[in-house]
Design an enzyme around this catalytic site. Structure first.
Site, PDB file in Angstrom:
ATOM      1  CG  HIS A 286      56.456  46.510  39.551  1.00  0.00           C
ATOM      2  ND1 HIS A 286      57.700  46.786  39.045  1.00  0.00           N
ATOM      3  CD2 HIS A 286      56.544  45.265  40.105  1.00  0.00           C
ATOM      4  CE1 HIS A 286      58.517  45.767  39.270  1.00  0.00           C
ATOM      5  NE2 HIS A 286      57.839  44.834  39.922  1.00  0.00           N
TER       6      HIS A 286
ATOM      7  CD  GLU B 138      61.064  43.474  40.851  1.00  0.00           C
ATOM      8  OE1 GLU B 138      60.717  43.832  41.999  1.00  0.00           O
ATOM      9  OE2 GLU B 138      60.270  42.999  40.025  1.00  0.00           O
TER      10      GLU B 138
ATOM     11  CG  HIS C  45      56.016  42.770  43.906  1.00  0.00           C
ATOM     12  ND1 HIS C  45      57.135  43.321  44.490  1.00  0.00           N
ATOM     13  CD2 HIS C  45      56.328  42.572  42.592  1.00  0.00           C
ATOM     14  CE1 HIS C  45      58.085  43.446  43.570  1.00  0.00           C
ATOM     15  NE2 HIS C  45      57.633  43.000  42.416  1.00  0.00           N
TER      16      HIS C  45
ATOM     17  CB  SER D 207      55.829  45.763  47.396  1.00  0.00           C
ATOM     18  OG  SER D 207      56.907  44.975  46.923  1.00  0.00           O
TER      19      SER D 207
END
Length: 514
Positions: free
Chosen positions: A343, A383, A338, A402
């Site tokens: 990110h 997110e 993730h 992700s």
């Protein structure tokens, strides 16, 4: 109970982000953490207030008491003395006289008035009054008065209460420099699989031991250290490879152009490939060159307040463990997949990096309620955010980039898409058990940044903060001297810009300031 630095007692309560300790959401999420922290804070404050009320009863004060003994025999006087003969009651003076209305000269059996001065706490005095009133009419309690004394009440007690109120007011600590992030370490809550029976690795002792080993890397890390390298196992690399391949197929038609561009650069310069899990130190150096952001290893999710605070210094708290192999396409909490695939690419983009830092700066020193709002804002942008690109909707949120399942869902016709407006975004309920039914669409990152800055001005904070990139520290703009220094620096920057514009004009280059 725990003891503070000034020697006073204060309640201490254990907090754990697990179902066994009241953590209700299925997943560890920033919003759920912020809401859990707020509830815990409210509970602690309630207990502190109750403790304060209890402690107030311990302040001694001088009371004058007038009691009538109906039967002035020596046994009655002894009973009265026994009533006062208890821990904490200090009789400083006592005298008797015939009860009011009895003839002075006769000293008959009308009874005695007993006058006393007693030093004791409010609680003991309450107990004493109950004891006298319940003494089957042997005594008649006529009067009790509290008087100011060197030990106690009146103006002295009021002053103490006022000072206590000042000392317990909500003074929210936050880091003032990038080195202060080390001081947040004691607030760091690692999310171990053995803490929640719903975790895929709950029954896997080997996986739990592996997680604990990797967590120690984060616990011992301090700012300025090289991020220790993790030797990943064959099974861990297989999990990474499976996810990497599937997501790479979707990125060309689903991810925003900044994400695609940086992924390509990471494959050339940052160690990204499908056959090995990148090392955080290599990736962090890449990010720092591109946007000034850097990685810091952590064992799991920080508290929402501490995680957001780290963004203010362009530091992203990054996990190094990978999800359980039995669930390669889903993880109940952030993992290295993730972080690196979701990110890192956009945090390496200067425009998006500024947006993330602005959220972090807005979080410093604000209330728990505002932390919940900012966590919700972060959830639906960093997110799970969507943006418009050449008329097409693309994903820029790490939770989407992700997770190939939710990425496909977000770009389908199933969810509702709303325009990004911070005031409405921060009150939107989120989904922690399934795909989001609602996503927010930003027209551009620049537009999102401007709206965020306007929203940040509405948060209640009695001062402004400015980040100094050279010293990686903050300044609180709370006095004329600091503001003047900042003004002088900005003037020098403006002079440089004016000279640059003059040179362009002299070279015949037309321009306009937007």
């Amino acid at each position: 109970m725990a003891t503070s630095s000034n020697g006073t007692s204060k309640p201490s309560f254990r907090k754990s982000y697990s179902i066994e300790y009241g953590y209700k959401p299925r997943k560890r999420t920033l919003i759920a953490d912020a809401e859990f922290d707020r509830e815990q804070h409210d509970e602690v404050q309630h207990k502190l207030q109750q403790t304060k009320i209890d402690e107030e009863g311990k302040d001694e004060c001088t009371y004058t008491i007038l009691v009538t003994i109906k039967d002035k025999r020596s046994a009655s006087m002894l009973n009265l003395i026994n009533t006062f003969n208890r821990d904490g009651l200090k009789v400083s003076h006592m005298e008797t006289r015939p009860a009011a209305g009895s003839p002075t000269q006769k000293q008959s059996s009308e009874g005695l008035d007993v006058f006393m001065e007693v030093i004791c706490t409010d609680k003991l005095m309450d107990d004493l009054k109950r004891g006298l009133l319940q003494s089957d009419s042997k005594f008649v309690l006529k009067n009790i008065k509290a008087h100011a004394s060197s030990s106690s009440l009146s103006s002295g007690k009021e002053s103490k209460e006022k000072n206590t109120e000042n000392n317990t007011s909500d003074i929210i600590w936050f880091p003032m420099s990038i080195w202060d992030l080390d001081k947040c370490h004691h607030l760091h809550t690692s999310y171990q699989p053995d803490m929640d029976s719903r975790h895929p690795g709950f029954s896997d002792k080997g996986y739990r031991a592996r997680r604990e080993h990797i967590a120690q890397v984060a616990f011992s890390y301090r700012h300025g250290d090289l991020i220790p390298r993790v030797e990943y196992t064959t099974d861990e690399v297989k999990t990474w490879t499976l996810i990497y391949r599937q997501l790479k197929k979707l990125y060309p038609t689903a991810a925003c152009k900044q994400h695609i561009y940086v992924i390509e650069s990471l494959e050339k310069e940052g160690g990204f490939c499908e056959t090995a899990i990148p090392q955080l130190e290599d990736v962090s150096r890449f990010m720092k060159r591109r946007s000034g952001f850097q990685l810091r290893p952590c064992a799991g999710l920080l508290t929402a307040r501490d995680f957001l605070a780290s963004l203010a210094f362009r530091v992203f708290q990054c996990t190094q463990y990978i999800r359980h192999p039995s669930s390669p396409l889903h993880s109940p909490e952030p993992d290295v997949v993730h972080e690196l695939l979701g990110h890192v690419p956009l945090l390496s983009d200067p425009n998006f990096a500024q947006f993330s830092q602005d959220i972090g700066l807005a979080s410093l020193g604000v209330s728990d309620d505002d932390i919940v709002k900012l966590s919700t804002l972060y959830w639906f942008t960093v997110e799970f955010g969507l943006c418009r690109e050449n008329g097409q909707v693309r994903a820029y949120g790490a939770g989407l980039l992700s997770s190939f399942g939710e990425l496909q869902h977000a770009l389908s016709s199933k969810p509702q898409i709303k325009p990004f407006e911070p005031e409405t975004t921060v009150i939107q309920e989120y989904q922690d058990e399934d795909y989001q039914p609602i996503y927010f669409l930003a027209e551009t990152f620049e537009d999102a940044k401007e709206k965020l800055r306007l929203f940040a001005k509405s948060l209640k904070r009695p001062y402004e903060l400015v980040y100094d990139a050279q010293t990686q520290s903050l300044q609180i703009l709370d006095n004329v001297k600091v503001i003047h220094q900042l003004s002088s620096k900005l003037k020098l920057d403006m002079d440089v810009l004016e000279h640059a514009l003059d040179r362009l004009h002299k070279n015949g280059i037309n321009f306009r300031v937007i």
